[in-house]
Design a protein around this motif. Structure first.
Motif, short mmCIF file in Angstrom:
data_model
loop_
_atom_site.label_atom_id
_atom_site.label_comp_id
_atom_site.label_asym_id
_atom_site.label_seq_id
_atom_site.Cartn_x
_atom_site.Cartn_y
_atom_site.Cartn_z
N ILE A 12 0.83 -1.36 -0.13
CA ILE A 12 0.08 -0.01 -0.09
C ILE A 12 0.90 1.14 -0.07
N TYR A 92 2.57 3.09 16.33
CA TYR A 92 3.19 4.54 16.30
C TYR A 92 2.27 5.82 16.49
N ASP A 169 -1.18 -11.76 -1.17
CA ASP A 169 -0.71 -10.85 -2.32
C ASP A 169 0.26 -11.65 -3.07
P1 NAD Z 1 3.25 -4.78 3.54
O1 NAD Z 1 3.59 -5.94 4.58
O2 NAD Z 1 3.14 -5.13 2.26
O3 NAD Z 1 3.90 -3.35 3.71
C1 NAD Z 1 4.12 -2.88 4.98
C2 NAD Z 1 5.48 -2.26 5.31
O4 NAD Z 1 5.81 -1.84 6.37
C3 NAD Z 1 6.68 -3.11 4.88
O5 NAD Z 1 7.54 -2.40 3.73
C4 NAD Z 1 7.31 -3.36 5.88
O6 NAD Z 1 8.64 -3.46 5.71
C5 NAD Z 1 7.18 -2.09 6.76
N1 NAD Z 1 7.20 -2.48 8.27
C6 NAD Z 1 7.04 -3.50 8.79
N2 NAD Z 1 7.16 -3.30 10.26
C7 NAD Z 1 7.15 -2.19 10.38
C8 NAD Z 1 7.49 -1.19 11.56
N3 NAD Z 1 7.66 -1.62 12.77
N4 NAD Z 1 7.56 0.27 11.30
C9 NAD Z 1 7.68 0.62 10.02
N5 NAD Z 1 7.38 0.01 9.05
C10 NAD Z 1 7.23 -1.37 9.13
O7 NAD Z 1 1.77 -4.61 4.12
P2 NAD Z 1 0.35 -3.99 2.92
O8 NAD Z 1 -0.11 -5.05 2.52
O9 NAD Z 1 0.96 -2.93 2.41
O10 NAD Z 1 -0.53 -3.60 4.24
C11 NAD Z 1 -0.30 -2.27 5.18
C12 NAD Z 1 -1.77 -1.81 5.36
O11 NAD Z 1 -2.73 -1.83 4.63
C13 NAD Z 1 -2.23 -2.85 6.74
O12 NAD Z 1 -3.17 -2.19 7.73
C14 NAD Z 1 -3.11 -3.61 5.55
O13 NAD Z 1 -4.15 -4.21 6.34
C15 NAD Z 1 -3.77 -2.38 4.75
N6 NAD Z 1 -4.21 -3.15 3.31
C16 NAD Z 1 -3.50 -3.96 2.81
C17 NAD Z 1 -4.14 -4.28 1.39
C18 NAD Z 1 -3.60 -5.42 0.63
O14 NAD Z 1 -4.14 -6.05 -0.06
N7 NAD Z 1 -2.30 -5.48 0.79
C19 NAD Z 1 -5.32 -3.77 0.97
C20 NAD Z 1 -5.84 -2.81 1.83
C21 NAD Z 1 -5.43 -2.54 3.12
#
Ligand code: NAD
Length: 351
Positions: A12, A92, A169
């Motif tokens: 995202i 955070y 994903d």
């Molecule tokens: P992701 O795992 O692809 O990305 C998360 C990022 O955060 C990564 O770059 C990771 O390295 C980083 N990260 C991990 N721990 C961390 C920390 N402690 N501090 C800072 N950064 C940190 O996750 P995503 O799929 O992008 O999901 C992010 C949010 O969006 C979640 O709340 C998820 O539920 C939501 N979301 C995801 C999707 C999807 O399909 N992937 C769709 C809609 C909403």
């Protein structure tokens, strides 16, 4: 110019960061990564990479240049889009409060973390002056785009939906299922209907969900009851007029499954095969008196990108809902009709 940070540069975060860079009323100051990898290298080359204080040494050892720490980044911005993994965002929140920045959380956080859940088509104006906003999840965003469009045009009595969820994903090689259809959960209801009610509390909605072995997209099977009889053509017209809902003529296009929706996105030149629009299969829309059936596809990785951009505008009162939709959608190439998508495809072929 609203100054924006993105904390968490994953599925995202990278999409939202890129979308923010395309706007003329906001600017991307930096993104944060916790682990050195190719995305960190990319962010570093863009001059955008910041890392939490306790990760500095890791990045120095890997020889990756960083602009500073997350705390330093927060001092430079007005708003942070928290795109860290589900449940991490709430950790955070005290830091965002300490630095006096607004924050946008994602659907993986509980509603209570922000206290306000956002969907552009449903409650854009209510986000004004909020310090914390949560953009609802991909499935909830898809459901709400449909529901709020229908509620604007008809008297919706109840919504019953089954969510067929993708297992992971495409990059998530450690997740499953590989060979099962998993009730999510086996006891009813699923959390999706409950999540929809964080935005439209008065709606009668129940949802069930199963997780299936696919990575490309979710599919929703909906049954909607209205207070009065409706006409199929009127419903289709309302959906065609609505922003971010794409009614696809299934027979004509041959787009009859989620894989073909994604192939279509590829063929019309969408980066990362992003399909920001909620895709409704035209021929799935069936009406009998007060009752309607419909199937729709949600590209989970990209559907919340435009809502994140709108949330920034809404929180700072930068533009009206209509103006924000226009700006976001123009910059991302989001279309309203299948014809427009084909035109984008013609351009993508270099004509
Ligand atoms: P992701 O795992 O692809 O990305 C998360 C990022 O955060 C990564 O770059 C990771 O390295 C980083 N990260 C991990 N721990 C961390 C920390 N402690 N501090 C800072 N950064 C940190 O996750 P995503 O799929 O992008 O999901 C992010 C949010 O969006 C979640 O709340 C998820 O539920 C939501 N979301 C995801 C999707 C999807 O399909 N992937 C769709 C809609 C909403």
């Amino acid at each position: 110019m609203v100054k924006v940070a993105v904390n968490g540069f994953g599925t995202i975060g990278k999409r939202v960061a890129e979308a923010v860079m395309k706007q003329d009323d906001m600017t991307l100051v930096g993104v944060t990564k916790t682990r050195p990898d190719y995305l960190a290298l990319l962010a570093s080359k863009l001059g955008l990479l910041y890392v939490p204080q306790d990760r500095l040494e890791k990045f120095q050892k890997a020889g990756i240049e960083v602009q500073g720490t997350l705390e330093e980044l927060l001092e430079k911005v007005d708003v942070v889009v928290d795109a860290t993994p589900g449940g991490v965002g709430k950790e955070y929140k005290p830091l965002y409060e300490k630095h006096g920045v607004k924050a946008i959380f994602q659907g993986g956080e509980k509603h209570e973390v922000a206290g306000f859940s956002f969907s552009t088509l449903c409650n854009y104006d209510e986000a004004k002056d909020k310090q914390f906003v949560r953009v609802v999840s991909c499935n909830t965003t898809g459901l709400l785009r449909l529901i709020c469009t229908l509620r604007q045009n008809f008297k919706v009595k109840s919504v019953r939906a089954t969510i067929v969820r993708r297992g992971a994903d495409p990059h998530e090689t450690k997740k499953g299922p590989i060979d099962a259809i998993v009730p999510n959960p086996v006891t009813l209801p699923s959390h999706h209907g409950i999540d929809v009610k964080t935005v439209v509390p008065d709606l009668d909605i129940q949802t069930t969900a199963v997780v299936v072995p696919t990575t490309l997209a979710h599919t929703h099977v909906l049954n909607i009851r209205f207070e009065e009889p409706v006409k199929r053509e009127d419903v289709l017209e309302a959906l065609r007029q609505a922003p971010r809902i794409l009614v696809i003529p299934t027979e004509l296009s041959g787009v009859k499954d989620s894989a073909k929706v994604i192939e279509l996105a590829r063929d019309v030149g969408r980066k990362r095969h992003d399909m920001y629009e909620l895709v409704v299969y035209e021929e799935s829309v069936a009406v009998e008196g007060n009752e309607m059936f419909l199937m729709q596809v949600v590209h989970q990785e990209s559907i919340v990108t435009p809502e994140n951009v709108d949330a920034i505008r809404a929180m700072f009162g930068l533009a009206s809902k209509e103006e924000s939709i226009r700006k976001t959608d123009t910059s991302l190439g989001i279309v309203r009709t299948f014809e427009e998508l084909l035109e984008a495809g013609v351009k993508a072929f270099g004509k």
